[in-house]
Design a protein around this motif. Structure first.
Motif, PDB file in Angstrom:
ATOM      1  N   UNK A  95       0.822  -1.203   0.000  1.00 33.21           N
ATOM      2  CA  UNK A  95       0.000   0.000   0.000  1.00 33.21           C
ATOM      3  C   UNK A  95       0.861   1.260   0.000  1.00 33.21           C
ATOM      4  N   UNK A  96       0.191   2.384  -0.181  1.00 27.97           N
ATOM      5  CA  UNK A  96       0.831   3.667  -0.446  1.00 27.97           C
ATOM      6  C   UNK A  96       1.129   4.446   0.832  1.00 27.97           C
ATOM      7  N   UNK A  97       2.320   5.075   0.848  1.00 34.39           N
ATOM      8  CA  UNK A  97       2.792   5.879   1.978  1.00 34.39           C
ATOM      9  C   UNK A  97       3.310   7.209   1.445  1.00 34.39           C
ATOM     10  N   UNK A  98       3.125   8.278   2.211  1.00 38.39           N
ATOM     11  CA  UNK A  98       3.787   9.557   1.936  1.00 38.39           C
ATOM     12  C   UNK A  98       4.761   9.827   3.069  1.00 38.39           C
ATOM     13  N   UNK A  99       6.060   9.792   2.751  1.00 43.01           N
ATOM     14  CA  UNK A  99       7.083  10.262   3.687  1.00 43.01           C
ATOM     15  C   UNK A  99       7.161  11.780   3.561  1.00 43.01           C
ATOM     16  N   UNK A 100       7.482  12.437   4.671  1.00 46.16           N
ATOM     17  CA  UNK A 100       7.643  13.888   4.663  1.00 46.16           C
ATOM     18  C   UNK A 100       8.961  14.195   5.365  1.00 46.16           C
ATOM     19  N   UNK A 101       9.974  14.590   4.595  1.00 44.87           N
ATOM     20  CA  UNK A 101      11.312  14.803   5.135  1.00 44.87           C
ATOM     21  C   UNK A 101      11.494  16.293   5.410  1.00 44.87           C
ATOM     22  N   UNK A 102      11.701  16.631   6.692  1.00 49.34           N
ATOM     23  CA  UNK A 102      11.949  18.012   7.100  1.00 49.34           C
ATOM     24  C   UNK A 102      13.421  18.322   6.867  1.00 49.34           C
ATOM     25  N   UNK A 103      13.684  19.309   6.004  1.00 52.30           N
ATOM     26  CA  UNK A 103      15.041  19.636   5.580  1.00 52.30           C
ATOM     27  C   UNK A 103      15.339  21.089   5.894  1.00 52.30           C
ATOM     28  N   UNK A 104      16.530  21.333   6.430  1.00 49.75           N
ATOM     29  CA  UNK A 104      17.047  22.695   6.548  1.00 49.75           C
ATOM     30  C   UNK A 104      18.075  22.841   5.435  1.00 49.75           C
ATOM     31  N   UNK A 105      17.694  23.459   4.303  1.00 54.52           N
ATOM     32  CA  UNK A 105      18.628  23.537   3.181  1.00 54.52           C
ATOM     33  C   UNK A 105      19.819  24.447   3.467  1.00 54.52           C
ATOM     34  N   UNK A 106      19.665  25.413   4.374  1.00 55.26           N
ATOM     35  CA  UNK A 106      20.770  26.321   4.695  1.00 55.26           C
ATOM     36  C   UNK A 106      21.862  25.609   5.484  1.00 55.26           C
ATOM     37  N   UNK A 107      21.476  24.795   6.460  1.00 61.10           N
ATOM     38  CA  UNK A 107      22.485  24.059   7.227  1.00 61.10           C
ATOM     39  C   UNK A 107      22.712  22.656   6.660  1.00 61.10           C
ATOM     40  N   UNK A 108      21.988  22.333   5.572  1.00 61.71           N
ATOM     41  CA  UNK A 108      22.151  21.050   4.872  1.00 61.71           C
ATOM     42  C   UNK A 108      21.994  19.878   5.834  1.00 61.71           C
ATOM     43  N   UNK A 109      20.809  19.840   6.464  1.00 60.28           N
ATOM     44  CA  UNK A 109      20.512  18.795   7.446  1.00 60.28           C
ATOM     45  C   UNK A 109      19.052  18.368   7.321  1.00 60.28           C
ATOM     46  N   UNK A 110      18.780  17.142   7.790  1.00 56.52           N
ATOM     47  CA  UNK A 110      17.418  16.606   7.818  1.00 56.52           C
ATOM     48  C   UNK A 110      17.088  16.162   9.237  1.00 56.52           C
ATOM     49  N   UNK A 111      15.819  16.307   9.598  1.00 57.22           N
ATOM     50  CA  UNK A 111      15.355  15.872  10.912  1.00 57.22           C
ATOM     51  C   UNK A 111      14.724  14.492  10.775  1.00 57.22           C
ATOM     52  N   UNK A 112      15.202  13.559  11.591  1.00 58.50           N
ATOM     53  CA  UNK A 112      14.637  12.209  11.624  1.00 58.50           C
ATOM     54  C   UNK A 112      14.197  11.892  13.042  1.00 58.50           C
ATOM     55  N   UNK A 113      13.238  10.990  13.135  1.00 61.13           N
ATOM     56  CA  UNK A 113      12.783  10.519  14.430  1.00 61.13           C
ATOM     57  C   UNK A 113      13.026   9.032  14.566  1.00 61.13           C
ATOM     58  N   UNK A 114      13.293   8.596  15.781  1.00 60.55           N
ATOM     59  CA  UNK A 114      13.452   7.168  16.063  1.00 60.55           C
ATOM     60  C   UNK A 114      12.048   6.583  16.193  1.00 60.55           C
ATOM     61  N   UNK A 115      11.618   5.885  15.162  1.00 66.18           N
ATOM     62  CA  UNK A 115      10.253   5.375  15.090  1.00 66.18           C
ATOM     63  C   UNK A 115      10.058   4.226  16.086  1.00 66.18           C
ATOM     64  N   UNK A 116       9.053   4.346  16.914  1.00 68.34           N
ATOM     65  CA  UNK A 116       8.826   3.369  17.983  1.00 68.34           C
ATOM     66  C   UNK A 116       8.569   1.956  17.452  1.00 68.34           C
ATOM     67  N   UNK A 117       7.728   1.806  16.440  1.00 62.29           N
ATOM     68  CA  UNK A 117       7.379   0.474  15.949  1.00 62.29           C
ATOM     69  C   UNK A 117       8.476  -0.117  15.074  1.00 62.29           C
ATOM     70  N   UNK A 118       9.058   0.681  14.190  1.00 64.06           N
ATOM     71  CA  UNK A 118      10.053   0.161  13.246  1.00 64.06           C
ATOM     72  C   UNK A 118      11.438   0.020  13.880  1.00 64.06           C
ATOM     73  N   UNK A 119      11.717   0.830  14.925  1.00 58.14           N
ATOM     74  CA  UNK A 119      13.049   0.807  15.524  1.00 58.14           C
ATOM     75  C   UNK A 119      14.104   1.421  14.623  1.00 58.14           C
ATOM     76  N   UNK A 120      13.674   2.236  13.661  1.00 63.13           N
ATOM     77  CA  UNK A 120      14.576   2.889  12.712  1.00 63.13           C
ATOM     78  C   UNK A 120      14.438   4.402  12.815  1.00 63.13           C
ATOM     79  N   UNK A 121      15.484   5.111  12.394  1.00 59.86           N
ATOM     80  CA  UNK A 121      15.409   6.564  12.257  1.00 59.86           C
ATOM     81  C   UNK A 121      14.715   6.850  10.933  1.00 59.86           C
TER      82      UNK A 121
END
Length: 187
Positions: A51-77
């Motif tokens: 099935x279909x998913x939309x990921x939404x990646x929060x990016x700070x293009x000025x500092x060239x960084x992305x915000x990730x979360x440690x997902x509780x169910x998947x155990x992944x960032x």
């Protein structure tokens, strides 16, 4: 093909593949969409099994960084995002998930409001595995601002540089996404 499925196929056709794997994922997704309208998760966690998913990646293009979360169910960032509801447009999902999981309004001014990337991934974590066909959207953020990812979904959060030598245990396609994002930011 139902209108909602046709809308997704139109989005997928606009993607420019980053590499051979994404080219294959796009081709497989278009084949899947041409054969079934059962593309939205109806029953958690795995009905239908793809099935279909939309990921939404929060990016700070000025500092060239992305915000990730440690997902509780998947155990992944992972980036924020979630399953596309039946009949929902994936961009509407990206807006909804941003509001639900980051508590902000999505700002699509980094690379536009079309997804940058597409992947097909077999999930890991709690419950039976299934395949997520993920459209990766990019939204603007700032490392200077405090964000509180939904604590029901994420146990922790961190900014990661786009050119990190060592990345956390993340979505298996995350490094490829970062490479494509980095190239898009150079344009």
């Amino acid at each position: 093909m139902q209108a909602a499925t046709a809308a997704v196929a139109d989005i997928v056709r606009t993607l420019t593949p980053w590499d051979a794997l994404e080219r294959g994922h796009i081709a497989e997704t278009l084949r899947w969409l041409s054969e079934s309208d059962d593309i939205f998760r109806r029953v958690k966690p795995a009905t239908p099994p793809r099935h279909l998913v939309s990921y939404v990646v929060l990016v700070d293009p000025d500092s060239r960084a992305v915000l990730l979360g440690l997902h509780r169910k998947a155990g992944l960032w992972l980036p924020t995002g979630g399953h596309v509801d039946p009949g929902e447009h994936p961009l509407a999902t990206a807006r909804r998930e941003t509001a639900e999981e980051i508590a902000i309004e999505a700002d699509f001014t980094v690379v536009g409001d079309a997804p940058l990337f597409l992947t097909i991934t077999t999930t890991v974590g709690i419950g039976p595995s299934h395949e997520d066909v993920s459209l990766w959207y990019v939204i603007r953020g700032s490392r200077d601002r405090e964000y509180a990812l939904d604590p029901a979904e994420f146990a922790d959060q961190r900014w990661f540089p786009l050119d990190a030598a060592e990345l956390p245990t993340a979505d298996p396609h995350f490094e490829r996404f970062l490479a494509k994002l980095t190239a898009a930011l150079l344009v």
